[in-house]
Write a protein that holds these residues in place. Structure first.
Motif, PDB file in Angstrom:
ATOM      1  N   LEU A 187       0.857  -1.182   0.000  1.00  0.00           N
ATOM      2  CA  LEU A 187       0.000   0.000   0.000  1.00  0.00           C
ATOM      3  C   LEU A 187       0.892   1.231   0.000  1.00  0.00           C
ATOM      4  O   LEU A 187       1.793   1.353   0.839  1.00  0.00           O
ATOM      5  CB  LEU A 187      -0.915   0.008   1.228  1.00  0.00           C
ATOM      6  N   GLU A 188       0.645   2.138  -0.932  1.00  0.00           N
ATOM      7  CA  GLU A 188       1.525   3.281  -1.109  1.00  0.00           C
ATOM      8  C   GLU A 188       0.729   4.576  -1.119  1.00  0.00           C
ATOM      9  O   GLU A 188      -0.466   4.580  -1.437  1.00  0.00           O
ATOM     10  CB  GLU A 188       2.319   3.117  -2.415  1.00  0.00           C
ATOM     11  N   ILE A 193      -1.293   6.948   4.853  1.00  0.00           N
ATOM     12  CA  ILE A 193      -2.291   5.935   4.520  1.00  0.00           C
ATOM     13  C   ILE A 193      -3.314   5.851   5.644  1.00  0.00           C
ATOM     14  O   ILE A 193      -2.956   5.613   6.810  1.00  0.00           O
ATOM     15  CB  ILE A 193      -1.632   4.574   4.291  1.00  0.00           C
ATOM     16  N   ILE A 194      -4.570   6.090   5.315  1.00  0.00           N
ATOM     17  CA  ILE A 194      -5.672   5.943   6.264  1.00  0.00           C
ATOM     18  C   ILE A 194      -6.608   4.879   5.713  1.00  0.00           C
ATOM     19  O   ILE A 194      -7.146   5.017   4.614  1.00  0.00           O
ATOM     20  CB  ILE A 194      -6.445   7.261   6.475  1.00  0.00           C
ATOM     21  N   GLY A 195      -6.798   3.810   6.466  1.00  0.00           N
ATOM     22  CA  GLY A 195      -7.596   2.698   5.981  1.00  0.00           C
ATOM     23  C   GLY A 195      -9.086   2.891   6.209  1.00  0.00           C
ATOM     24  O   GLY A 195      -9.531   3.786   6.922  1.00  0.00           O
ATOM     25  N   ASN A 196      -9.848   1.991   5.598  1.00  0.00           N
ATOM     26  CA  ASN A 196     -11.296   1.964   5.747  1.00  0.00           C
ATOM     27  C   ASN A 196     -11.641   1.400   7.116  1.00  0.00           C
ATOM     28  O   ASN A 196     -11.258   0.283   7.451  1.00  0.00           O
ATOM     29  CB  ASN A 196     -11.885   1.084   4.628  1.00  0.00           C
ATOM     30  N   GLY A 349     -12.653   8.269   8.809  1.00  0.00           N
ATOM     31  CA  GLY A 349     -12.114   7.913   7.503  1.00  0.00           C
ATOM     32  C   GLY A 349     -11.101   8.919   6.981  1.00  0.00           C
ATOM     33  O   GLY A 349     -10.860   9.962   7.587  1.00  0.00           O
ATOM     34  N   PRO A 350     -10.515   8.632   5.813  1.00  0.00           N
ATOM     35  CA  PRO A 350      -9.509   9.527   5.237  1.00  0.00           C
ATOM     36  C   PRO A 350     -10.153  10.726   4.558  1.00  0.00           C
ATOM     37  O   PRO A 350     -11.336  10.718   4.220  1.00  0.00           O
ATOM     38  CB  PRO A 350      -8.808   8.633   4.209  1.00  0.00           C
ATOM     39  N   SER A 351      -9.357  11.755   4.348  1.00  0.00           N
ATOM     40  CA  SER A 351      -9.822  12.910   3.582  1.00  0.00           C
ATOM     41  C   SER A 351      -9.814  12.554   2.103  1.00  0.00           C
ATOM     42  O   SER A 351      -9.194  11.573   1.677  1.00  0.00           O
ATOM     43  CB  SER A 351      -8.905  14.108   3.824  1.00  0.00           C
ATOM     44  N   GLU A 352     -10.489  13.367   1.308  1.00  0.00           N
ATOM     45  CA  GLU A 352     -10.517  13.133  -0.143  1.00  0.00           C
ATOM     46  C   GLU A 352      -9.105  13.202  -0.723  1.00  0.00           C
ATOM     47  O   GLU A 352      -8.746  12.421  -1.613  1.00  0.00           O
ATOM     48  CB  GLU A 352     -11.414  14.172  -0.816  1.00  0.00           C
ATOM     49  N   GLU A 353      -8.293  14.084  -0.198  1.00  0.00           N
ATOM     50  CA  GLU A 353      -6.917  14.205  -0.679  1.00  0.00           C
ATOM     51  C   GLU A 353      -6.107  12.956  -0.341  1.00  0.00           C
ATOM     52  O   GLU A 353      -5.316  12.478  -1.152  1.00  0.00           O
ATOM     53  CB  GLU A 353      -6.252  15.440  -0.062  1.00  0.00           C
ATOM     54  N   GLU A 354      -6.319  12.409   0.860  1.00  0.00           N
ATOM     55  CA  GLU A 354      -5.610  11.199   1.259  1.00  0.00           C
ATOM     56  C   GLU A 354      -6.037  10.007   0.396  1.00  0.00           C
ATOM     57  O   GLU A 354      -5.219   9.158   0.055  1.00  0.00           O
ATOM     58  CB  GLU A 354      -5.871  10.908   2.737  1.00  0.00           C
ATOM     59  N   VAL A 355      -7.310   9.955   0.039  1.00  0.00           N
ATOM     60  CA  VAL A 355      -7.793   8.887  -0.834  1.00  0.00           C
ATOM     61  C   VAL A 355      -7.149   9.001  -2.211  1.00  0.00           C
ATOM     62  O   VAL A 355      -6.664   8.014  -2.781  1.00  0.00           O
ATOM     63  CB  VAL A 355      -9.333   8.920  -0.940  1.00  0.00           C
ATOM     64  N   ARG A 356      -7.130  10.220  -2.766  1.00  0.00           N
ATOM     65  CA  ARG A 356      -6.589  10.415  -4.118  1.00  0.00           C
ATOM     66  C   ARG A 356      -5.106  10.095  -4.195  1.00  0.00           C
ATOM     67  O   ARG A 356      -4.615   9.660  -5.247  1.00  0.00           O
ATOM     68  CB  ARG A 356      -6.814  11.863  -4.577  1.00  0.00           C
ATOM     69  N   ALA A 358      -3.416   7.777  -2.569  1.00  0.00           N
ATOM     70  CA  ALA A 358      -3.053   6.398  -2.242  1.00  0.00           C
ATOM     71  C   ALA A 358      -3.169   5.485  -3.454  1.00  0.00           C
ATOM     72  O   ALA A 358      -3.903   5.761  -4.410  1.00  0.00           O
ATOM     73  CB  ALA A 358      -3.931   5.880  -1.101  1.00  0.00           C
ATOM     74  N   SER A 359      -2.445   4.364  -3.410  1.00  0.00           N
ATOM     75  CA  SER A 359      -2.490   3.367  -4.487  1.00  0.00           C
ATOM     76  C   SER A 359      -2.037   2.023  -3.917  1.00  0.00           C
ATOM     77  O   SER A 359      -1.620   1.932  -2.758  1.00  0.00           O
ATOM     78  CB  SER A 359      -1.591   3.784  -5.653  1.00  0.00           C
ATOM     79  N   PHE A 360      -2.119   0.990  -4.740  1.00  0.00           N
ATOM     80  CA  PHE A 360      -1.622  -0.320  -4.310  1.00  0.00           C
ATOM     81  C   PHE A 360      -0.895  -0.998  -5.458  1.00  0.00           C
ATOM     82  O   PHE A 360      -1.144  -0.737  -6.632  1.00  0.00           O
ATOM     83  CB  PHE A 360      -2.770  -1.214  -3.813  1.00  0.00           C
ATOM     84  N   LYS A 361       0.011  -1.872  -5.075  1.00  0.00           N
ATOM     85  CA  LYS A 361       0.654  -2.799  -5.993  1.00  0.00           C
ATOM     86  C   LYS A 361       0.530  -4.187  -5.382  1.00  0.00           C
ATOM     87  O   LYS A 361       0.748  -4.369  -4.181  1.00  0.00           O
ATOM     88  CB  LYS A 361       2.125  -2.453  -6.223  1.00  0.00           C
ATOM     89  N   MET A 362       0.192  -5.158  -6.196  1.00  0.00           N
ATOM     90  CA  MET A 362       0.050  -6.530  -5.737  1.00  0.00           C
ATOM     91  C   MET A 362       0.808  -7.432  -6.696  1.00  0.00           C
ATOM     92  O   MET A 362       0.398  -7.608  -7.837  1.00  0.00           O
ATOM     93  CB  MET A 362      -1.437  -6.911  -5.677  1.00  0.00           C
ATOM     94  N   TRP A 363       1.968  -7.915  -6.234  1.00  0.00           N
ATOM     95  CA  TRP A 363       2.792  -8.799  -7.058  1.00  0.00           C
ATOM     96  C   TRP A 363       2.365 -10.253  -6.846  1.00  0.00           C
ATOM     97  O   TRP A 363       2.052 -10.666  -5.716  1.00  0.00           O
ATOM     98  CB  TRP A 363       4.266  -8.671  -6.679  1.00  0.00           C
ATOM     99  N   PHE A 364       2.368 -11.021  -7.918  1.00  0.00           N
ATOM    100  CA  PHE A 364       2.073 -12.451  -7.853  1.00  0.00           C
ATOM    101  C   PHE A 364       3.300 -13.196  -8.379  1.00  0.00           C
ATOM    102  O   PHE A 364       3.631 -13.097  -9.563  1.00  0.00           O
ATOM    103  CB  PHE A 364       0.845 -12.789  -8.709  1.00  0.00           C
TER     104      PHE A 364
END
Length: 457
Positions: A187-188, A193-196, A349-356, A358-364
């Motif tokens: 999670l980046e 990072i503020i989670g749900n 919850g997170p602010s709109e700016e914090e949501v925008r 954030a991103s994720f990477k998931m390696w397999f």
């Protein structure tokens, strides 16, 4: 906006109802759905929002429609997960319900029961294995009878894992075979990072109910196990995965259980599950798709690029594991989420700016054999590795909303090609559809990173 009449016999059914539309995640789902309402080639022509408070639903609609005004033809319906009569009325007016009301162990079953009774389809964003498997045990037979498709885990839990696993599996072309696929989640964010909070709450209650899940599994017939070439893996719980630059630890999420359910169903149905009214072309497409999917052991770890971030994850996990088993401990965890999650979760919850940001990477990382015959040798070790990756925006609000809406649109546009009814994990239903391509077009990418030979000891 006034509440739409719900008992009028001539009132046309809605294509989609978003239940819990005024919640933290629900309003993002509304915003995503509005992009496709009456859009060219979109199957979504009518939409309603449902929840306990019409005023809050109207506010959520106004927020979701910004910067423009909200559409005038979206209905606001009153429904309460504790009121079966209101849920029955709701289900009778729509083709599919997108349920955003959690924790699902407390609020989900009445919605599933109403959908199954009426025969409308149901999708949710649940990441709670005990709820999903309990719904399967209680409602599958009735859902098959009434033609209600009940599909949980249609959010970040667990579509990236399901489709990501399948994507990696399909890269193993004959005579190569895969033995294991390990996923690594990162999670980046450019901000913090503020989670749900709903995810945090579900995790806390999941610890409290782990015995119920085990009891449920023991009470049910043993699931079929797919044949996987080679010995079972024995990987570490904690590792420094240098290939993706992460310190990682096993994540007790729903994803491995959901993937295993799909693989178990595939073991019983090697060509997938036929669509209720699929034609010959779709039948051949489904069979061809599943013929390329190879079963494998699957695991999931969450990681951090820094040791400090990694230790922070470990600490939060210890707090939830140690306190989640007692009533007073759960009270503390849920009363002071920011304290016990070290700032990762908070009730507002997170602010709109914090949501925008954030991103994720998931390696397999898939490991297996260049030739299936090698897997039959004693003490065989994998000689081939294929790495793939799924990437996308913030997981709890953006990615989850994108996925849920695209699952709903796929269901609406391809209903004849999907099973008549039943309770299923998403992979076995959506695998042969164009869901992956839909996600690609909406910001969630699937990429092949590398294919290499491994040194054999």
């Amino acid at each position: 906006m006034a509440e739409s009449p719900s008992q009028t016999a001539t009132y046309p059914p809605f294509d989609m109802v978003i239940l819990g539309a005024s919640g933290f995640t629900g309003k993002y789902v509304v915003r995503e759905a509005l992009k496709f309402l009456n859009a060219p080639s979109s199957p979504l022509r009518s939409l309603a929002l449902a929840g306990r408070s019409p005023a809050r639903l109207s506010s959520a609609l106004e927020w979701a429609a910004q910067p423009g005004p909200p559409p005038s033809d979206i209905a606001i319906l009153t429904a309460d997960a504790t009121d079966p009569e209101s849920l029955g009325r709701l289900c009778s007016q729509t083709k599919v319900i997108l349920n955003c009301v959690g924790p699902f162990r407390f609020y989900g079953e009445p919605v599933v029961a109403a959908c199954v009774e009426i025969g409308c389809d149901y999708l949710d964003i649940c990441g709670e294995p005990e709820f999903m498997e309990r719904m399967e045990a209680k409602y599958h037979a009735k859902a098959v009878e009434t033609g209600s498709l009940v599909i949980s885990a249609c959010g970040f839990d667990s579509i990236p894992a399901e489709l990501g696993f399948t994507f990696n599996s399909r890269q193993w072309t004959e005579p190569a075979v895969v033995n294991r696929v390990e996923a690594y989640l990162s999670l980046e964010s450019q901000k913090r990072i503020i989670g749900n909070f709903g995810t945090y709450e579900s995790a806390v209650h999941g610890v409290a109910n782990v015995d119920k899940l085990q009891e449920l599994r023991r009470s049910r017939p043993r699931r079929s196990r797919p044949t996987i070439p080679g010995p079972p893996p024995h990987g570490p719980t904690i590792e420094n995965q240098k290939k993706v630059g992460l310190w990682a630890v096993k994540l007790p999420s729903a994803d491995p259980a959901v993937v295993r359910r799909t693989l178990s169903m595939l073991a019983d149905n090697p060509q997938g599950i036929p669509g209720v009214r699929e034609g010959l072309q779709q039948c051949e497409k489904r069979q061809a798709f599943w013929s390329t999917v190879k079963p494998a052991h699957f695991g999931l770890k969450i990681g951090s690029k820094s040791m400090l971030g990694f230790l922070r994850m470990i600490t939060v996990g210890i707090f939830i594991g140690a306190l989640g088993g007692t009533a007073i401990g759960r009270w503390l965890l849920l009363k002071f989420p920011s304290v016990f999650s070290l700032g990762w979760f908070k009730k507002k919850g997170p602010s709109e700016e914090e949501v925008r940001s954030a991103s994720f990477k998931m390696w397999f990382i898939g490991q297996g054999y260049s030739n299936g015959e090698l897997a039959m040798e004693r003490n065989a070790t994998p000689d081939t590795e294929i790495m793939t990756r799924v990437t996308g925006p913030e997981i709890g609000y953006l990615t989850t909303s994108i996925i849920l809406v695209q699952c709903g649109l796929t269901l609406l546009s391809q209903r004849d090609n999907l099973p008549k009814g039943g309770t299923f994990p998403p992979g076995i239903v959506f695998g042969p559809t164009d869901l992956q391509e839909r996600l690609q077009k909406n910001g969630i990418s699937f990429d092949v990173i590398s294919k290499i030979s491994l040194p054999v000891e």
